[in-house]
Design a protein around this motif. Structure first.
Motif, PDB file in Angstrom:
ATOM      1  N   ILE A  68       0.833  -1.227  -0.214  1.00 57.96           N
ATOM      2  CA  ILE A  68      -0.072  -0.007  -0.125  1.00 57.96           C
ATOM      3  C   ILE A  68       0.948   1.243   0.108  1.00 57.96           C
ATOM      4  CG2 ILE A  68      -1.694   1.284   1.293  1.00 57.96           C
ATOM      5  CD1 ILE A  68      -2.934  -1.452   2.402  1.00 57.96           C
ATOM      6  N   ASN A  69       0.477   2.407  -0.932  1.00 61.62           N
ATOM      7  CA  ASN A  69       1.243   3.407  -1.093  1.00 61.62           C
ATOM      8  C   ASN A  69       0.748   4.461   0.190  1.00 61.62           C
ATOM      9  OD1 ASN A  69       2.546   5.689  -1.800  1.00 61.62           O
ATOM     10  ND2 ASN A  69       1.197   6.070  -3.613  1.00 61.62           N
ATOM     11  N   LYS A  73      -1.444   9.510   2.730  1.00 56.81           N
ATOM     12  CA  LYS A  73      -2.103   9.196   4.152  1.00 56.81           C
ATOM     13  C   LYS A  73      -2.004  10.182   5.077  1.00 56.81           C
ATOM     14  CE  LYS A  73      -2.877   4.934   2.560  1.00 56.81           C
ATOM     15  NZ  LYS A  73      -4.019   4.477   2.342  1.00 56.81           N
ATOM     16  N   PHE A  87       6.084   2.840   0.868  1.00 58.07           N
ATOM     17  CA  PHE A  87       4.969   1.838   0.757  1.00 58.07           C
ATOM     18  C   PHE A  87       5.058   0.999   2.094  1.00 58.07           C
ATOM     19  CE2 PHE A  87       8.074   0.012  -1.805  1.00 58.07           C
ATOM     20  CZ  PHE A  87       8.233  -1.153  -1.143  1.00 58.07           C
ATOM     21  N   TYR A  89       3.411  -2.951   3.809  1.00 55.26           N
ATOM     22  CA  TYR A  89       2.647  -3.949   3.407  1.00 55.26           C
ATOM     23  C   TYR A  89       2.130  -4.646   4.760  1.00 55.26           C
ATOM     24  CZ  TYR A  89       7.519  -5.476   2.913  1.00 55.26           C
ATOM     25  OH  TYR A  89       8.869  -5.853   2.895  1.00 55.26           O
ATOM     26  N   LYS A 115      -6.555  -1.893   5.812  1.00 55.03           N
ATOM     27  CA  LYS A 115      -6.538  -0.441   5.360  1.00 55.03           C
ATOM     28  C   LYS A 115      -6.603   0.082   6.641  1.00 55.03           C
ATOM     29  CE  LYS A 115      -8.760  -0.415   0.749  1.00 55.03           C
ATOM     30  NZ  LYS A 115      -9.883   0.287  -0.189  1.00 55.03           N
TER      31      LYS A 115
END
Length: 225
Positions: A68-69, A73, A87, A89, A115
């Motif tokens: 996930i980038n 965020k 990123f 993970y 997420k």
């Protein structure tokens, strides 16, 4: 025997997910979870199908890591002009038997929960771990690492020789899979291509599992021109 010990018996196949294939998978997602991304649907479906094909002991622990980038965020400000990796993970964990015997909704909820882990605290904790432990490698024992590169635009690069035939990663280990966009099936439908690398016997079981859910192994796939 681990997948790495099957090195001489590995085979590669790419599976196409267009509108009809995604619709077929979504039928197995509970109604209250229908508002979800195609990536969540495909990641949970592929993880479960792959685990079924592995035919593991029900008590074996299996993992799904999603790359996930972290750009954009909340609370994480990547410096302007920084073009390096950014990123993480996060990983979902389950007993193999529970994952295989439960409806697809079980795997889907584990994927969706990833997420919520991508908080500022999680990213900083992961960075601290890498510094303190010398960048430890993630475990590859019954692990499946998956990434979505459909929005990177790799297939749109033109180096002066015309439209790219393929744009995506190469040389990934057998526990890794990528979602690559910009392809059409023999009917002209646009969709996502998922390259998979597995030992031949396991690949045949994996393909049969996909076939039982309406997913074909296309012999003819063309880049979108």
């Amino acid at each position: 025997m681990t997948l790495q010990e099957h090195e001489k018996d590995m085979t590669h196949r790419s599976f196409f997910f267009g509108p009809s294939e995604l619709k077929s998978i979504r039928k197995h997602i509970p109604p209250y979870l229908q508002k979800c991304s195609d990536f969540e649907v495909m990641a949970s479906f592929l993880w479960r199908s792959r685990t079924i094909a592995l035919q593991l002991d029900p008590d074996e622990v299996v993992r799904l890591s999603v790359m996930i980038n972290v750009r954009g965020k909340q609370g994480l400000k990547v410096p302007s002009g920084y073009y390096g990796n950014a990123f993480a993970y996060p990983t979902a964990i389950s007993k193999a038997g529970l994952l295989c015997q439960s409806p697809l909704g079980y795997a889907f909820e584990l994927v969706r929960r990833l997420k919520t882990q991508m908080s500022e605290e999680y990213i900083k904790s992961a960075a601290d771990l890498m510094v303190l432990n010398g960048r430890p490698h993630y475990t590859t024992v019954w692990s499946f690492l998956i990434a979505d590169v459909t929005r990177v635009g790799l297939g749109d690069f033109d180096f002066g020789w015309g439209k790219a035939v393929y744009g995506g990663p190469i040389g990934a280990p057998p526990c890794t899979s990528f979602h690559v966009s910009g392809f059409k099936n023999s009917h002209g439908e646009e969709g996502i291509l998922v390259p998979i690398l597995l030992p031949l016997a396991i690949m045949n079981r994996f393909q049969q599992e996909l076939l039982s859910n309406g997913i074909q192994y296309p012999r003819k796939i063309a880049p979108k021109l």
